[in-house]
Enzyme design. Structure first.
Site, short mmCIF file in Angstrom:
data_model
loop_
_atom_site.label_atom_id
_atom_site.label_comp_id
_atom_site.label_asym_id
_atom_site.label_seq_id
_atom_site.Cartn_x
_atom_site.Cartn_y
_atom_site.Cartn_z
N TYR A 98 19.83 -5.65 21.10
CA TYR A 98 21.29 -5.65 21.23
C TYR A 98 21.76 -6.60 22.32
O TYR A 98 22.76 -6.33 22.98
CB TYR A 98 21.79 -4.22 21.50
CG TYR A 98 21.24 -3.23 20.49
CD1 TYR A 98 21.71 -3.24 19.18
CD2 TYR A 98 20.21 -2.34 20.81
CE1 TYR A 98 21.19 -2.38 18.23
CE2 TYR A 98 19.69 -1.47 19.87
CZ TYR A 98 20.18 -1.49 18.59
OH TYR A 98 19.65 -0.65 17.66
N TYR A 123 23.47 7.44 13.26
CA TYR A 123 22.72 6.19 13.43
C TYR A 123 21.46 6.28 12.57
O TYR A 123 20.72 7.27 12.65
CB TYR A 123 22.32 5.97 14.90
CG TYR A 123 21.47 4.73 15.05
CD1 TYR A 123 22.03 3.46 15.05
CD2 TYR A 123 20.08 4.84 15.15
CE1 TYR A 123 21.23 2.33 15.14
CE2 TYR A 123 19.27 3.71 15.24
CZ TYR A 123 19.86 2.46 15.24
OH TYR A 123 19.08 1.34 15.31
N ASP A 162 17.22 12.30 8.06
CA ASP A 162 16.61 11.28 8.92
C ASP A 162 16.18 11.99 10.20
O ASP A 162 17.00 12.26 11.08
CB ASP A 162 17.63 10.18 9.19
CG ASP A 162 17.11 9.11 10.14
OD1 ASP A 162 16.05 9.33 10.76
OD2 ASP A 162 17.78 8.06 10.29
N LYS A 194 9.55 7.06 15.30
CA LYS A 194 9.59 7.22 16.75
C LYS A 194 8.38 7.96 17.33
O LYS A 194 7.38 7.32 17.61
CB LYS A 194 10.93 7.84 17.16
CG LYS A 194 12.08 6.84 16.98
CD LYS A 194 13.30 7.17 17.83
CE LYS A 194 14.22 5.98 18.00
NZ LYS A 194 15.26 5.84 16.98
#
Ligand SMILES: *Cc1c(COP(=O)(O)O)cnc(C)c1O
Length: 434
Positions: free
Chosen positions: A22, A154, A255, A284
C-alpha cells in the site's frame, strides 16, 4: 558470499527499488530493517528510538501465532527441505499436501470435504468465487454470477476479492467500471455479545431473496471484519445468512483467512455460530507465519455440481500449488496448535488485553476499545498519525502497524504476560500520541 551491505545501504536500495504494501514508489516513510526474529521478538539491524528489539504485536499480519524461529516449525521446514522444497502439483502429489488436506478436512466443520491449496489468501478467495460461479453454470444457471456481502469487509487485493471489499474503504471509486459490481448490505451491527437486530436480519433476508436469481454466493468474514475496520458482530447473523442462502438457493462462503486457527477464541469463527459454509477460505496463520499458503475448502455438493458441468474441471492451477515446504510447515503448525490448550492461551491473552487496554478508553480522542479472543482494538475518533503512533509504540519496545483510525494488536499466542502488558502499554501510548 555476496558483499555485506550496511543497514544504511540496504535502506537506500530499498527506497530506490522495493515496493512495500500500500505504498508509493519511491517510499516516503523509511521501514525498519529487521535482522532476525525469535519467539515474540523482532531484532532490528540498528537501534530505533533506542530499541534494537521489538515485541511483535502484529504476528506478522495475523500469521505468526507460534512466534518466530519455533523449533518445531524450523524442524518441519528443514526436514522437508532435505526431501524436496517443491514439485509441480499437476499429475504429481506428495505426503505433505495429502496430510495437510486430510487434517484441514478433519478440523473444519462438517461437511467441508475437499481442499484446493492456493498460494495466498487473495487467490484462495478467487478460487472460492470461481467454484461458486462454476457450480451454478454447471447446473444450468449461468445468470447466477454476482456476489453479496456486507459493508466493512476485506477479502484481499486481486480483482474478485477487491470487488467485495468495503466499497468506501476499498477504493471502489477509483475502479468504478472496472471492478465487477456486487451487492452490498449494510455492515452488521457491532458487538459480538449484542443480541442480533431483527430488523437488520430481515433486511439481509430480503436482499438475498430479491437478488437470488443473479446471486452465486454470499461471502463474508465471520464474526470479525479484519482489515476492513476491525469490528466484531454477533454470530447470530451467520445463522441468518445460512438460512437465507438455503432458502433462496445461494451458496455461502466464509472467509476465515484472518479468523481461522483460534484467533477469535473458537478454532474457526464459524464455530461461534455452529454454522458451516459451502466454501471456506483459510490462510494467514495456516503455516504459522512461515511461508505463503492458503486453502479453499468446499463441500461434496459444490464439487459434484462442478463435475456435472460441460467443463467438469475446476480450471485453476497455480504454479506453486500445494508447495511441499509450506504444506509440511502448515501441518506441523496445526499439530503444534492442537497439541496444547490453545483455547486457554487465547483466553489468557483476551483477559490481558481487556485489562491492559482499559486505560485507553479514558483517553481524549479514543472512540472505543474492544477485545475479542486474541484481538485488541483501540479505535480513535480521527485518522491515526502513523509516524507518531509507530514511534510511540517503538519507544515502548513494541511493533504495531495502525491503519485508518485503528490501533490494534493480535499478538502471537505464545506472548507471555509481561510482554502482553508491554504491548498494551504501547497501544495506549500510540493512541495518546497518534
Ligand atoms: C489477509 C486477508 C485476505 C488476503 O490474503 P493475502 O494472503 O494477503 O492475499 C483475504 N481475506 C481476509 C479476511 C484477510 O484477512
Amino acid at each position: 558470499m555476496p558483499e555485506p551491505l550496511s543497514p544504511r545501504e540496504l535502506l537506500a536500495l530499498d527506497r530506490q527499488h522495493v515496493w512495500h504494501p500500500y505504498g508509493p514508489m519511491p517510499g516516503t516513510a523509511a521501514p525498519l530493517l529487521v535482522e532476525s526474529a525469535s519467539g515474540v521478538r523482532l531484532r532490528l539491524a540498528e537501534p530505533v528510538e533506542g530499541r534494537d528489539e521489538l515485541v511483535d504485536g502484529m504476528s506478522s499480519w495475523w500469521s505468526a501465532v507460534h512466534g518466530y524461529h519455533h523449533p518445531v516449525l524450523d524442524e518441519a521446514a528443514h526436514g522437508q527441505l532435505e526431501r524436496m522444497s517443491h514439485v509441480m502439483f499437476g499429475g504429481l502429489t506428495h505426503e505433505p499436501a495429502v496430510r495437510l488436506a486430510k487434517r484441514l478436512v478433519d478440523i473444519t466443520p462438517e461437511p467441508l470435504e475437499h481442499v484446493f491449496l492456493a498460494d495466498s489468501g487473495s487467490v484462495s478467495v478467487e478460487v472460492a468465487v470461481k467454484m461458486c460461479l462454476q457450480y451454478w453454470r454447471s447446473l444450468g444457471k449461468p445468470r447466477k454470477q454476482r456476489l453479496l456481502t456486507w459493508r466493512g469487509g476485506y477479502h484481499g487485493d486481486t480483482w474478485q476479492p477487491m470487488s467485495v471489499c468495503d466499497p468506501d474503504g476499498g477504493m471502489h471509486e477509483l475502479w468504478q467500471g472496472v471492478l465487477p459490481r456486487q451487492i452490498f448490505a449494510d455492515a452488521p451491527p457491532a458487538g459480538f455479545d449484542a443480541a442480533p437486530d431483527e430488523a437488520y436480519a430481515a433486511r439481509l433476508r430480503e436482499l438475498i431473496g430479491r437478488h437470488a436469481e443473479e446471486l452465486a454466493a454470499v461471502i463474508v468474514e465471520p464474526v470479525v471484519q479484519g482489515a476492513g475496520g476491525m469490528s466484531f458482530h454477533s454470530p447470530g447473523y451467520l445463522r441468518v445468512l445460512r438460512e437465507a442462502c438455503d432458502a433462496h438457493g445461494v451458496l455461502l462462503i466464509f472467509d476465515e483467512i484472518a479468523t481461522g486457527f483460534g484467533r477469535t477464541g473458537s478454532l474457526f469463527a464459524a464455530g461461534h455460530a455452529g454454522v458451516t459454509p459451502d466454501v471456506m477460505c483459510l490462510g494467514k496463520a495456516l503455516t504459522g507465519g512461515y511461508l505463503t499458503l492458503a486453502a479453499t475448502l468446499c463441500t461434496s455438493a459444490v464439487a459434484d455440481g462442478i463435475s456435472r458441468g460441460a467443463l467438469p474441471v475446476l480450471a485453476h492451477g497455480p504454479t506453486f500449488m500445494g508447495n511441499p515446504l509450506a504444506a509440511a510447515v502448515a501441518d506441523a503448525s496445526i499439530e503444534l496448535l492442537l497439541s496444547q490448550d490453545w483455547a486457554q492461551e487465547v483466553k489468557r491473552i483476551e483477559t490481558g488485553l481487556r485489562e491492559g487496554l482499559a486505560p485507553a478508553a479514558g483517553h481524549a480522542g479514543v472512540r472505543e476499545v474492544r477485545v475479542l479472543g486474541a484481538i485488541g482494538v483501540v479505535q480513535l475518533d480521527h485518522e491515526v498519525d502513523m509516524a507518531a503512533a509507530t514511534r510511540a509504540a517503538v519507544r515502548e519496545g513494541v511493533w504495531l502497524r495502525p491503519f485508518r483510525d485503528l490501533i490494534y494488536t493480535m499478538p502471537p499466542y505464545i506472548t507471555g504476560d509481561d510482554d502482553l502488558a508491554r504491548i498494551c502499554a504501547a497501544v495506549c501510548a500510540a493512541a495518546r500520541e497518534g
